[in-house]
Each structure stands twice: as structure tokens, then as C-alpha cells.
Write a protein that holds these residues in place. Structure first.
Motif, short mmCIF file in Angstrom:
data_model
loop_
_atom_site.label_atom_id
_atom_site.label_comp_id
_atom_site.label_asym_id
_atom_site.label_seq_id
_atom_site.Cartn_x
_atom_site.Cartn_y
_atom_site.Cartn_z
N ILE A 1 8.66 14.33 18.61
CA ILE A 1 7.68 13.39 19.17
C ILE A 1 6.43 13.35 18.31
O ILE A 1 5.92 12.27 17.98
CB ILE A 1 7.35 13.75 20.62
N LEU A 2 5.92 14.51 17.92
CA LEU A 2 4.72 14.55 17.08
C LEU A 2 4.96 13.91 15.72
O LEU A 2 4.11 13.18 15.20
CB LEU A 2 4.26 16.00 16.89
N LEU A 3 6.11 14.16 15.14
CA LEU A 3 6.43 13.60 13.83
C LEU A 3 6.58 12.09 13.89
O LEU A 3 6.06 11.37 13.03
CB LEU A 3 7.69 14.25 13.27
N ILE A 4 7.24 11.58 14.92
CA ILE A 4 7.39 10.13 15.07
C ILE A 4 6.03 9.48 15.28
O ILE A 4 5.73 8.43 14.69
CB ILE A 4 8.35 9.80 16.23
N TYR A 5 5.19 10.09 16.09
CA TYR A 5 3.84 9.57 16.33
C TYR A 5 3.06 9.52 15.02
O TYR A 5 2.40 8.52 14.71
CB TYR A 5 3.12 10.44 17.35
N ARG A 6 3.13 10.58 14.25
CA ARG A 6 2.39 10.63 12.98
C ARG A 6 2.90 9.58 12.00
O ARG A 6 2.11 8.91 11.32
CB ARG A 6 2.52 12.04 12.38
N VAL A 7 4.20 9.41 11.91
CA VAL A 7 4.78 8.43 11.00
C VAL A 7 4.38 7.01 11.42
O VAL A 7 4.06 6.18 10.57
CB VAL A 7 6.32 8.58 10.93
N GLN A 8 4.36 6.74 12.71
CA GLN A 8 3.93 5.42 13.19
C GLN A 8 2.48 5.16 12.84
O GLN A 8 2.12 4.05 12.46
CB GLN A 8 4.15 5.30 14.69
N ARG A 9 1.62 6.16 12.97
CA ARG A 9 0.22 5.99 12.60
C ARG A 9 0.08 5.70 11.11
O ARG A 9 -0.72 4.87 10.69
CB ARG A 9 -0.60 7.24 12.96
N ILE A 10 0.87 6.39 10.29
CA ILE A 10 0.83 6.16 8.85
C ILE A 10 1.31 4.75 8.53
O ILE A 10 0.72 4.06 7.69
CB ILE A 10 1.68 7.23 8.12
N GLN A 11 2.37 4.31 9.19
CA GLN A 11 2.88 2.97 8.96
C GLN A 11 1.86 1.90 9.34
O GLN A 11 1.69 0.90 8.63
CB GLN A 11 4.19 2.74 9.71
N LYS A 12 1.16 2.10 10.45
CA LYS A 12 0.12 1.15 10.86
C LYS A 12 -0.99 1.11 9.81
O LYS A 12 -1.49 0.04 9.48
CB LYS A 12 -0.48 1.54 12.21
N LYS A 13 -1.36 2.28 9.33
CA LYS A 13 -2.43 2.35 8.33
C LYS A 13 -2.02 1.68 7.04
O LYS A 13 -2.82 1.03 6.37
CB LYS A 13 -2.80 3.82 8.08
N MET A 14 -0.75 1.80 6.69
CA MET A 14 -0.28 1.20 5.43
C MET A 14 -0.20 -0.32 5.53
O MET A 14 -0.32 -1.00 4.52
CB MET A 14 1.10 1.77 5.06
N MET B 1 0.84 -1.18 0.00
CA MET B 1 0.00 0.00 0.00
C MET B 1 0.89 1.24 0.00
O MET B 1 1.90 1.30 0.68
CB MET B 1 -0.90 -0.02 1.24
N GLU B 2 0.50 2.22 -0.76
CA GLU B 2 1.28 3.43 -0.92
C GLU B 2 0.80 4.52 0.03
O GLU B 2 -0.37 4.56 0.40
CB GLU B 2 1.14 3.90 -2.36
N LYS C 1 -2.36 13.00 1.26
CA LYS C 1 -2.73 13.70 2.49
C LYS C 1 -1.69 13.44 3.59
O LYS C 1 -1.29 14.37 4.29
CB LYS C 1 -4.09 13.23 2.96
N ASP C 2 -1.24 12.19 3.71
CA ASP C 2 -0.23 11.87 4.72
C ASP C 2 1.10 12.55 4.41
O ASP C 2 1.76 13.06 5.30
CB ASP C 2 -0.04 10.35 4.81
N ARG C 3 1.48 12.56 3.16
CA ARG C 3 2.72 13.23 2.77
C ARG C 3 2.65 14.72 3.04
O ARG C 3 3.61 15.33 3.52
CB ARG C 3 3.01 13.00 1.29
N LEU C 4 1.51 15.33 2.73
CA LEU C 4 1.35 16.76 2.97
C LEU C 4 1.35 17.08 4.47
O LEU C 4 1.84 18.13 4.88
CB LEU C 4 0.08 17.27 2.31
N THR C 5 0.81 16.18 5.27
CA THR C 5 0.80 16.38 6.72
C THR C 5 2.23 16.40 7.25
O THR C 5 2.59 17.27 8.04
CB THR C 5 0.00 15.27 7.42
#
Length: 68
Positions: free
Chosen positions: A51-64, A1-2, A6-10
Motif C-alpha cells: 500500500i505504501l509503495l503504490i501510494y508513493r508511486v502514484q504521487r511520483i506519477q502525478k508529479k511527473m 519529465m524524468e 530522490k524518488d528512485r532512492l525512496t
């Protein structure tokens, strides 16, 4: 999954906001802070954004990883 646009822009927006905050701290247009205070605030902002950026990246990884 790519990764979605929206995630990239965030992630990009968070990085840009962080850079703007760093520039405001560095230039200090109202000349309120001395050098030590600028360093302390810059470190606090760096830690918070990291911290916010790591949290956001982890959420994106889970979603992917989830199947569609």
C-alpha cells in the motif's frame, strides 16, 4: 519529465527496508514467534508495504505529469 534520483532512492529504500523486515521475521533472533505467527506477520507487513509503495508511486506519477 524524468523521475528524480530522490524518488528512485525512496522506492529503493522502501524495498530494502521491507526485505530487512522479512529477514528479521524469518530468522526470528529471539525465537519468540511460531511458524503461524511468522506467516501472519509477513502477510500484514507485505500488505502494508505494498500500500505504501503504490501510494508513493502514484504521487511520483502525478508529479511527473505536472508541467514544470
Amino acid at each position: 519529465m524524468e523521475m528524480s534520483i530522490k524518488d528512485r532512492l525512496t522506492i529503493l529504500a522502501m524495498s530494502v527496508i521491507g526485505m530487512i523486515i522479512y529477514l528479521l521475521i524469518a530468522y526470528d533472533p529471539l525465537d519468540i514467534l511460531d511458524t503461524t505467527q511468522k506467516y501472519i506477520i509477513a502477510v500484514i507487513v507485505s500488505i502494508a508495504f505494498l500500500i505504501l509503495l503504490i501510494y508513493r508511486v502514484q504521487r511520483i506519477q502525478k508529479k511527473m505529469k505536472k508541467p514544470i
